[in-house]
Design an enzyme around this catalytic site. Sequence first.
Site, PDB file in Angstrom:
ATOM      1  N   ARG A   1     -53.814  23.915   3.578  1.00 52.89           N
ATOM      2  CA  ARG A   1     -53.587  23.870   2.134  1.00 52.89           C
ATOM      3  C   ARG A   1     -54.966  23.859   1.489  1.00 52.89           C
ATOM      4  O   ARG A   1     -55.814  23.044   1.851  1.00 52.89           O
ATOM      5  CB  ARG A   1     -52.813  22.602   1.787  1.00 52.89           C
ATOM      6  CG  ARG A   1     -52.867  22.217   0.311  1.00 52.89           C
ATOM      7  CD  ARG A   1     -52.111  20.921   0.041  1.00 52.89           C
ATOM      8  NE  ARG A   1     -50.807  21.191  -0.554  1.00 52.89           N
ATOM      9  CZ  ARG A   1     -49.805  20.320  -0.599  1.00 52.89           C
ATOM     10  NH1 ARG A   1     -49.932  19.141  -0.050  1.00 52.89           N
ATOM     11  NH2 ARG A   1     -48.669  20.641  -1.181  1.00 52.89           N
ATOM     12  N   THR A   2     -55.189  24.741   0.550  1.00 51.42           N
ATOM     13  CA  THR A   2     -56.439  24.711  -0.205  1.00 51.42           C
ATOM     14  C   THR A   2     -56.194  23.925  -1.486  1.00 51.42           C
ATOM     15  O   THR A   2     -55.293  24.248  -2.254  1.00 51.42           O
ATOM     16  CB  THR A   2     -56.917  26.137  -0.532  1.00 51.42           C
ATOM     17  OG1 THR A   2     -57.168  26.824   0.696  1.00 51.42           O
ATOM     18  CG2 THR A   2     -58.195  26.100  -1.359  1.00 51.42           C
ATOM     19  N   HIS A   3     -56.978  22.870  -1.661  1.00 48.80           N
ATOM     20  CA  HIS A   3     -56.865  22.079  -2.885  1.00 48.80           C
ATOM     21  C   HIS A   3     -57.747  22.685  -3.976  1.00 48.80           C
ATOM     22  O   HIS A   3     -58.799  23.254  -3.680  1.00 48.80           O
ATOM     23  CB  HIS A   3     -57.297  20.632  -2.625  1.00 48.80           C
ATOM     24  CG  HIS A   3     -56.358  19.878  -1.736  1.00 48.80           C
ATOM     25  ND1 HIS A   3     -56.456  19.921  -0.363  1.00 48.80           N
ATOM     26  CD2 HIS A   3     -55.308  19.074  -2.017  1.00 48.80           C
ATOM     27  CE1 HIS A   3     -55.495  19.166   0.162  1.00 48.80           C
ATOM     28  NE2 HIS A   3     -54.785  18.640  -0.815  1.00 48.80           N
TER      29      HIS A   3
ATOM     30  N   SER B   1     -50.299  14.837   3.279  1.00 46.04           N
ATOM     31  CA  SER B   1     -50.638  13.561   3.920  1.00 46.04           C
ATOM     32  C   SER B   1     -49.386  12.793   4.306  1.00 46.04           C
ATOM     33  O   SER B   1     -48.555  12.491   3.449  1.00 46.04           O
ATOM     34  CB  SER B   1     -51.447  12.678   2.963  1.00 46.04           C
ATOM     35  OG  SER B   1     -52.593  13.341   2.540  1.00 46.04           O
TER      36      SER B   1
ATOM     37  N   ASN C   1     -50.119   4.902  -1.889  1.00 46.66           N
ATOM     38  CA  ASN C   1     -50.864   3.796  -2.533  1.00 46.66           C
ATOM     39  C   ASN C   1     -50.362   3.645  -3.958  1.00 46.66           C
ATOM     40  O   ASN C   1     -49.851   4.600  -4.543  1.00 46.66           O
ATOM     41  CB  ASN C   1     -52.364   4.107  -2.551  1.00 46.66           C
ATOM     42  CG  ASN C   1     -52.675   5.418  -3.268  1.00 46.66           C
ATOM     43  OD1 ASN C   1     -52.567   6.493  -2.687  1.00 46.66           O
ATOM     44  ND2 ASN C   1     -53.034   5.328  -4.539  1.00 46.66           N
TER      45      ASN C   1
ATOM     46  N   HIS D   1     -60.950  19.835  13.019  1.00 42.97           N
ATOM     47  CA  HIS D   1     -59.630  19.620  12.418  1.00 42.97           C
ATOM     48  C   HIS D   1     -59.026  20.991  12.105  1.00 42.97           C
ATOM     49  O   HIS D   1     -59.137  21.502  11.003  1.00 42.97           O
ATOM     50  CB  HIS D   1     -59.784  18.784  11.144  1.00 42.97           C
ATOM     51  CG  HIS D   1     -58.485  18.430  10.498  1.00 42.97           C
ATOM     52  ND1 HIS D   1     -58.059  17.141  10.327  1.00 42.97           N
ATOM     53  CD2 HIS D   1     -57.488  19.208  10.003  1.00 42.97           C
ATOM     54  CE1 HIS D   1     -56.869  17.141   9.755  1.00 42.97           C
ATOM     55  NE2 HIS D   1     -56.514  18.377   9.531  1.00 42.97           N
TER      56      HIS D   1
ATOM     57  N   GLU E   1     -58.176   8.479  -9.941  1.00 43.38           N
ATOM     58  CA  GLU E   1     -58.203   8.208 -11.383  1.00 43.38           C
ATOM     59  C   GLU E   1     -58.847   6.861 -11.673  1.00 43.38           C
ATOM     60  O   GLU E   1     -58.860   5.955 -10.846  1.00 43.38           O
ATOM     61  CB  GLU E   1     -56.775   8.169 -11.957  1.00 43.38           C
ATOM     62  CG  GLU E   1     -56.020   9.463 -11.838  1.00 43.38           C
ATOM     63  CD  GLU E   1     -55.615   9.784 -10.412  1.00 43.38           C
ATOM     64  OE1 GLU E   1     -55.312   8.847  -9.651  1.00 43.38           O
ATOM     65  OE2 GLU E   1     -55.637  10.966 -10.062  1.00 43.38           O
TER      66      GLU E   1
HETATM   67  I1  8IG Z   1     -52.763  10.030  -0.955  1.00 45.97           I
HETATM   68  O1  8IG Z   1     -53.838   7.591  -6.271  1.00 45.97           O
HETATM   69  C1  8IG Z   1     -53.308  10.010  -2.847  1.00 45.97           C
HETATM   70  N1  8IG Z   1     -53.665  11.124  -3.469  1.00 45.97           N
HETATM   71  N2  8IG Z   1     -54.984  11.714  -7.872  1.00 45.97           N
HETATM   72  N3  8IG Z   1     -54.410   9.628  -7.054  1.00 45.97           N
HETATM   73  C2  8IG Z   1     -54.591  10.953  -6.864  1.00 45.97           C
HETATM   74  N4  8IG Z   1     -54.371  11.541  -5.704  1.00 45.97           N
HETATM   75  C3  8IG Z   1     -53.951  10.773  -4.692  1.00 45.97           C
HETATM   76  C4  8IG Z   1     -53.749   9.406  -4.812  1.00 45.97           C
HETATM   77  C5  8IG Z   1     -53.999   8.792  -6.069  1.00 45.97           C
HETATM   78  N5  8IG Z   1     -53.351   8.939  -3.637  1.00 45.97           N
END
Ligand code: 8IG
Length: 276
Positions: free
Chosen positions: A96-98, A43, A239, A75, A197
């Site tokens: 990318r595979t999460h 990202s 963030n 996409h 979280e």
């Molecule tokens: I962009 O605050 C992004 N990815 N776990 N926590 C987690 N993954 C994220 C966050 C976040 N922001």
Amino acid sequence: MNQTSHNNELDFNDPFETAKKAAEFIAERTGVEKHDIALVLGSGWGGAADLLGKTVAEIPAHEVPGFSKPAVEGHVGITRSIEIEGGKHALVLGSRTHFYEGRGVRAVAHGMRTAAATGAKIAVLTNGCGGLNPEWGPGQPVLISDHINLTAASPLEGATFVDLTDLYSKRLRDVAKNIDPTLPEGVYCQFRGPHYETPAEVQMAKILGADLVGMSTTLEAIAAREAGMEVLGISLVTNLAAGISETALSHEEVIEAGRAAGPRISRLLADIVRKL
Ligand code: 8IG
């Protein structure tokens, strides 16, 4: 549309054989026998591909054996072969595979195994993440110095006892800091996701020694190391993690922070990659 459908029925019965097939496919489609550096652009980092050098070839990522169709229709990830100034070849993996996608650790590790099979000796893993240090505002790039893997999973199977001391290469971090001496370092903690979280979990991560929280990178870094690559990890704080700031997290905020920081961090990454 079946979101997990594959372009081909090749699966991961033998993950290293699948990676070899993927690498052969990439060599054939790009005309590049050997790649030197592999990158995953998370990202906010996507703009870097345009700045790295001359694009030699582009392949829809899901056409490469073992990579899946994009989860979001319209996409399409693009896997790109780029010739860097100086003659090295970079492979930008377009998908990318999460782990949270539920396709298993073999799918998560496939990009790194493929990269190594193309000849890459260095893996550059980037991501967007939440920050625990209130001094790091959205848009702050951070070098990953180490990680805490809270997924309760490993990309390795069987008695594969891989040493992870210096997983995030000190040598490569020093190269990055030569380009930008203000780059801070931090410990990245991977949660399984896909939810963010709770504030209590963020506090737990902080007590454990984390500076960054995210949903990618650690399993890939382990797979990269097993495959013999040196790893550089860079996060973009998009963030403040839950409870660190007053306001709730929003996906829009994350996207916007990535967009705003994109040109700056893409330039930074391209400058670093040229020196690797
Ligand atoms: I962009 O605050 C992004 N990815 N776990 N926590 C987690 N993954 C994220 C966050 C976040 N922001």
